[in-house]
Structure formats: structure tokens, C-alpha cells
Design a protein around this motif. Structure first.
Motif, short mmCIF file in Angstrom:
data_model
loop_
_atom_site.label_atom_id
_atom_site.label_comp_id
_atom_site.label_asym_id
_atom_site.label_seq_id
_atom_site.Cartn_x
_atom_site.Cartn_y
_atom_site.Cartn_z
N TYR A 107 31.98 54.99 32.09
CA TYR A 107 32.44 53.66 32.50
C TYR A 107 32.75 53.70 33.99
CZ TYR A 107 32.96 52.80 27.52
OH TYR A 107 32.71 52.66 26.17
N PHE A 108 32.30 52.68 34.69
CA PHE A 108 32.42 52.66 36.14
C PHE A 108 32.99 51.33 36.58
CE2 PHE A 108 30.07 56.39 35.73
CZ PHE A 108 28.93 56.15 34.97
N TYR A 109 33.76 51.37 37.68
CA TYR A 109 34.51 50.20 38.10
C TYR A 109 34.51 50.08 39.62
CZ TYR A 109 36.45 51.06 33.44
OH TYR A 109 36.59 51.30 32.10
N TRP A 110 34.62 48.86 40.06
CA TRP A 110 34.95 48.57 41.46
C TRP A 110 36.19 47.69 41.49
CZ3 TRP A 110 33.11 50.87 45.65
CH2 TRP A 110 31.85 51.48 45.59
N TYR A 111 37.08 48.06 42.42
CA TYR A 111 38.27 47.30 42.72
C TYR A 111 38.31 47.06 44.23
CZ TYR A 111 40.23 48.95 38.22
OH TYR A 111 40.46 49.23 36.90
N LEU A 164 37.27 44.06 40.21
CA LEU A 164 36.05 43.30 40.50
C LEU A 164 35.10 43.31 39.29
CD1 LEU A 164 35.14 44.43 44.13
CD2 LEU A 164 36.25 42.32 43.42
N VAL A 165 34.73 44.53 38.85
CA VAL A 165 33.67 44.62 37.87
C VAL A 165 33.74 45.96 37.13
CG1 VAL A 165 32.04 45.61 39.53
CG2 VAL A 165 31.16 44.27 37.61
N SER A 166 33.30 45.95 35.88
CA SER A 166 33.11 47.20 35.15
C SER A 166 31.67 47.29 34.68
CB SER A 166 34.08 47.30 33.97
OG SER A 166 33.86 46.24 33.06
N LYS A 173 33.62 41.26 34.38
CA LYS A 173 33.78 40.99 35.80
C LYS A 173 34.86 39.96 36.00
CE LYS A 173 30.04 37.60 35.91
NZ LYS A 173 28.75 37.22 36.54
N SER A 174 35.46 39.98 37.19
CA SER A 174 36.50 39.02 37.50
C SER A 174 35.89 37.82 38.21
CB SER A 174 37.57 39.66 38.39
OG SER A 174 37.05 39.88 39.69
N GLU A 175 36.72 36.81 38.43
CA GLU A 175 36.22 35.61 39.11
C GLU A 175 35.92 35.89 40.58
OE1 GLU A 175 39.46 33.10 38.05
OE2 GLU A 175 40.58 33.54 39.88
N ILE A 176 36.42 37.00 41.11
CA ILE A 176 36.10 37.36 42.49
C ILE A 176 34.63 37.76 42.58
CG2 ILE A 176 36.61 38.96 44.37
CD1 ILE A 176 39.33 39.43 42.98
#
Lengths: 112, 115
Positions: B31-35, B46-48, B57-60
Motif C-alpha cells: 500500500y502506497f500513499y502521498w500526503y 492525498l491518495v492511496s 483519494k481526497s478532495e485535494i
């Protein structure tokens, strides 16, 4: 929605105890976390507490959870200069993918 | 100990330009993520990404953003046309599972400055 708040700065003298505080809004929080970020490094998980607990101790770290007030604290005993870092409080909610919601981080400055 | 790495550590770009931020997650993580963290504000999800697709994903994370795992080791975040408000620290994270106690391991971040 989820919201996590923390104060931005804390300054303590070496050898004293530090207490970093956090409040959260969502009562369905399942786990609450403390992360540490040292300069130039990523966030590192320090400890976590399950929402049905009220205290967890791990060496110099003590986490206290007051579910009624939705208040979480991290106490660092005998604070050292190496503890200087940014400390992030985070929560995850039940039934989801356990992606943490973070606060802004508290910058802990330890001076001799 | 294995760690998540990110490159570059600092990226400066002109408004309207495309940027690609790169991450190498820990090798057996799934599992990978950006913040991101705008200066003085909260760390925002931000997103997974899992199994080669976006899982949340977020609304950003609007159409200006995209993620890719091009070669089985890198995980990239692309911003198509940067705006001033994209200036932030971007953190990549990875973990093996997505349970509450599956630790996310974070990279050191890329500071993006949009001029």
C-alpha cells in the motif's frame, strides 16, 4: 468530520518532562497515534493507543487518553536534546482503511 | 532497516510547469500513499494506491494530480500544471497491510516550491 488539533510549540529544559497535548473531534476514533519527525527525516511512528485504553507506557513515553474530553497527551520523561523534533498526533476511524488524520505537529525544543 | 526514499529533496518550479515527485517504497509493501503539508498547516492525505490502482483519494487530489507505479519499485506523484498553492512538503508512505496497527513508513519528503 475528523479534526485533530495540537499546539505548535513547546520548549523544555533538558531533564524535565515534556507533555504534548492533542484534541480530536471524532468519537468513533479507534486508534490514536503519536509520530515523531526529526529534521530531514520522515514521520516515524512512536506509539499508538487503542481507544478503549486510557494509558499506555513505553519506556520514557506515556500516552494518556481521555475519551470523554477527546484529549490525548504524550509525556516524555527525562527529556533529552535528541528528543527535539516535531510530534504529530493522528487518529484513525473504525470501518475504514485506517488512513491517519494528522494534526499540524508540535515542535518540541529541548534546551540545556 | 529498510526505509522509504524520496527524490528530489527540494524541487523549485515555475507556475504552470509539470513536476514529478519520486518515491521508492519499502520493497515488500503493498500500500502506497502521498500526503502533503503546506507550511504551518496539517499533514493532509492525498491518495492511496494498491494493486496498481488508486484505492482512495481526497478532495485535494483533483485532475491535476496523478500517481503511477511505473516499474514495480518507484511510486510517482505528478502535478500537471503547478499552481502557487501547490507549494508544500510532499510525503510518500508505504505499508504492508492496511490494518489499524500496520505501520505506515514515511519518506523524508520533497519540498516543492512553485514560483
Amino acid at each position: 468530520g475528523e479534526d485533530v488539533e495540537q499546539s505548535l510549540f513547546l520548549s523544555v529544559r533538558e531533564g524535565d518532562s515534556s507533555v504534548i497535548n492533542c484534541t480530536y473531534t471524532d468519537s468513533s476514533s479507534t486508534y490514536l497515534y503519536w509520530y515523531k519527525q526529526e529534521p530531514g527525516a520522515g514521520l516515524q511512528l512512536l506509539t499508538y493507543i487503542f481507544s478503549n485504553m486510557d494509558m499506555k507506557q513505553d519506556q520514557r513515553l506515556t500516552v494518556l487518553l481521555n475519551k470523554k474530553d477527546k484529549h490525548l497527551s504524550l509525556r516524555i520523561a527525562d527529556t533529552q536534546t535528541g528528543d527535539s523534533a516535531i510530534y504529530f498526533c493522528a487518529e484513525t476511524l473504525s470501518g475504514g482503511s485506517y488512513i491517519p488524520t494528522f494534526g499540524r505537529g508540535t515542535s518540541l525544543i529541548v534546551h540545556p | 532497516e529498510p526505509e522509504v526514499t524520496q527524490t528530489p529533496s527540494h524541487q523549485v518550479t515555475q507556475m504552470g510547469q509539470e513536476v514529478i515527485l519520486r518515491c521508492v517504497p519499502i520493497s515488500n509493501h503493498l500500500y502506497f500513499y502521498w500526503y502533503r503539508q503546506i507550511l504551518g498547516q496539517k499533514v493532509e492525505f492525498l491518495v492511496s494506491f494498491y494493486n496498481n490502482e488508486i484505492s482512495e483519494k481526497s478532495e485535494i487530489f483533483d485532475d491535476q494530480f496523478s500517481v503511477e507505479r511505473p516499474d514495480g519499485s518507484n511510486f510517482t506523484l505528478k502535478i500537471r500544471s503547478t499552481k502557487l498553492e501547490d507549494s508544500a512538503m510532499y510525503f510518500c508512505a508505504s505499508r504492508y497491510g492496511q490494518g489499524a496497527t500496520d505501520t505506515q513508513y514515511f519518506g523524508p519528503g520533497t519540498r516543492l516550491t512553485v514560483l
